[in-house]
Every structure is written in C-alpha cells, then in structure tokens.
Design a protein around this motif. Structure first.
Motif, PDB file in Angstrom:
ATOM      1  N   VAL A 264       6.138   4.073  -3.922  1.00 33.97           N
ATOM      2  CA  VAL A 264       4.514   3.617  -3.357  1.00 33.97           C
ATOM      3  C   VAL A 264       4.376   4.724  -3.397  1.00 33.97           C
ATOM      4  N   GLU A 265       2.343   4.923  -3.923  1.00 34.33           N
ATOM      5  CA  GLU A 265       1.895   5.789  -2.534  1.00 34.33           C
ATOM      6  C   GLU A 265       1.204   6.213  -1.592  1.00 34.33           C
ATOM      7  N   THR A 266       0.584   4.569  -1.663  1.00 38.47           N
ATOM      8  CA  THR A 266      -0.136   4.211   0.111  1.00 38.47           C
ATOM      9  C   THR A 266       0.010   3.228   0.414  1.00 38.47           C
ATOM     10  N   GLU A 267      -0.385   2.738   1.512  1.00 38.97           N
ATOM     11  CA  GLU A 267      -0.223   1.510   2.594  1.00 38.97           C
ATOM     12  C   GLU A 267      -0.713   0.431   1.316  1.00 38.97           C
ATOM     13  N   GLU A 268      -1.626   0.549   0.857  1.00 32.83           N
ATOM     14  CA  GLU A 268      -2.186  -0.762   0.489  1.00 32.83           C
ATOM     15  C   GLU A 268      -1.344  -0.601  -1.319  1.00 32.83           C
ATOM     16  N   ALA A 269      -0.692   0.411  -1.720  1.00 34.03           N
ATOM     17  CA  ALA A 269       0.373  -0.061  -2.427  1.00 34.03           C
ATOM     18  C   ALA A 269       1.766  -0.777  -2.073  1.00 34.03           C
ATOM     19  N   PHE A 270       2.079  -0.249  -1.152  1.00 34.19           N
ATOM     20  CA  PHE A 270       3.099  -1.317  -0.476  1.00 34.19           C
ATOM     21  C   PHE A 270       3.088  -2.355   0.187  1.00 34.19           C
TER      22      PHE A 270
END
Length: 303
Positions: A264-270
């Motif tokens: 994942v590359e962002t908190e949103e992606a997590f």
C-alpha cells in the motif's frame, strides 16, 4: 546466463520504500526493546475482551486447560495480561485463596477494578524478576505471536520454566492459519512481510510444542479449534471477524511506518484493503481461522 525470476513477494519487497506514510496513529507501548505491533488504548482493550469471549466459546467454556483443582490455592501468572480478561475470569473459577498476577509491557490496559487476590505489574516475559523462581503453579500466555522475536521465544519459555514450581503447568494460546479468498491471501502476504521485517514468527503455533520440549517441558498437549470468520456464520462469525479486523487494522501504524511494505502507498489504500478483506469474509462461506492451545508441564523432579 540464467536469471532467477523473483517471486511476487520478493518483487514487492525489493521496491519497498522505507519512508513512513502519513496517517492517523493510535497509542502504542513505549517499553524499551519490545517489538509488539498492536496498540495500547481503550479500543484495543475492548477488542481483547471480545477475543477472550470468542476463544472461551471455541473451547467449550474452558479457560484453563491444564489439570486444576478449583479448591487449591494456586499461584497463577498471566503473561501479556492486557485488560485482564483471562485473569479475572480465572479468578472467578479458582479458589478465593488463589493468588493471580498479571504482567504486561504497558500498564494502560490494566483493569481499574479487580478482586483483592489479583495484582498487576509492568514486566516482560523474556526477563522476569529473579525472586520469582519456582513460584507459580500455572503460567498462562496468549497471542504473543505479534510480540516475541524468533530469538525471544526460547528466552520466554526458559523464563516460564524457571518461575514454575516443579510439576507446574504452562498454557500457551496462539493463532494458526486462516482462510478466506484472494484478498485474504494478499493481506496475508503483507502481514508476513511485516512479521519478517521484525523477526516475528507468524507460524509459531506449530513450533511451540518442539520449543517446549527443547526447554525441558514434558507432557506437551495440543488442542485446536476452528472458528468461523464473517457474517455468513451468524453473530459468532461476526464477532470473530470484528476481533480479527481489529487486530489487522491495529497494525496500520507499523505497516505504514515501514513504507507500506510494497503493498500500500497511502493510508486510504490500507483502509480500502482492510474493507475489502472484511467484505470477503462476510461473503465467503468457510472463511475461518484455527486457534491452538498448548499445555506442558515442568517435571516434578528437576535434576
């Protein structure tokens, strides 16, 4: 010249950035040298209490699987006590003359009220007080898979052996494998990357029996139960899902502080990945996880 094609995990980890990903973090322990990857806050305390209830149902209402006499005044140690769910339940089952003590690396989760025969202290299972040798009849420990490094498991079992009275018993509870679908598999690869980066043993439940024997324990016994995950299994499956999702969402900070580990590359992606995981379990009949309780005895006569 031939060239080995990297596996998916190798390909991901070779491109992983170590720059932390910005996110909203929860409170974590500050115990020197500890490696625990879950938070220490009220939300985690509630999850741990739910987890205790789920496991109690799975093991037919039994929380102590070692041989016990409810009328005996045992000395009991609970390692990784958290909010005291197991310890307080054990206190209600054992004689009022029993003495129970819980240890953890952070005091914030300790229960605010407890019976007079229960007490708590900040300690680590890998380095227990010297004066505790041969003190306890029962040592309980559950789910330190997310805390102890590969090298620390032997230390922990040696410490447990030392503080047990001859003939005393240890009871260890650890998660085994879990199954769902493709999202579950992807998430498991991310989890494995996190654990490997911290030298944690994700499959330690299968290693524990041999580790116990190597630490000179005898009468090693294993009981395994399978617990459903997801709303397809009714309230019990929903509760188990919520417990597991609480664990995995609680690992956001160590994963994002490690740059997302190539997954994942962002908190949103997590958050989206975890939302997809929850939906998969709800919609996958047969999504489940295994839990192992391993008991072993310190020999009556120690040479």
């Amino acid at each position: 010249m031939s060239r080995t094609v990297p596996t998916e995990l190798e390909a991901q980890t070779t491109t992983t950035t170590t720059s932390p990903i910005p996110h909203v973090a929860r409170n974590f322990h500050k115990y020197p040298g500890a490696n625990y990857v879950l938070p220490s806050d009220e939300q985690e305390a509630a999850r741990l209490k739910l987890q205790h209830d789920i496991l109690k149902v799975a093991f037919e209402g039994r929380i102590i699987l070692t041989p016990v006499n409810s009328q005996t005044g045992y000395f009991v140690l609970d390692s990784g006590v958290g909010p005291g769910a197991w310890l307080l339940d054990a206190a209600s089952e054992l004689s009022s003359s029993a003495i129970l003590h819980g240890i953890d690396i952070d005091s914030r989760l300790f229960p605010r009220s407890h019976p007079s025969n229960a007490s708590f202290s900040v300690n680590s299972i890998v380095s227990l007080p010297v004066h505790w040798s041969n003190k306890f009849d029962i040592v309980h420990q559950r789910l330190l898979v997310a805390a102890l490094k590969r090298s620390e498991w032997r230390q922990a079992l040696d410490q447990i052996y030392r503080v047990l009275c001859p003939g005393g018993w240890v009871q260890l509870g650890e998660v085994g494998t879990w199954h769902g679908g493709p999202v579950t598999e992807k998430h498991a690869r991310m989890l494995r990357a996190l654990f490997e980066s911290r030298e944690l043993l994700l499959e330690v439940s299968t290693d524990i029996p041999d580790l116990l024997r190597a630490a000179k324990f005898v009468n090693v016994r294993v009981e395994k139960r399978t617990i459903p995950l997801g709303s397809w299994a009714g309230k019990y499956g929903t509760d188990a899902r919520d417990d597991f999702m609480g664990i995995f969402r609680g690992m956001k900070t160590p994963i994002l502080n490690s740059g997302g580990l190539g997954f994942v590359e962002t908190e949103e992606a997590f958050d989206c990945l975890l939302d997809e995981l929850e939906k998969e379990w709800d919609n996958t009949r047969g999504a489940e996880f295994d839990f192992h309780i391993i008991c072993a005895q310190k020999p009556q006569f120690v040479g």
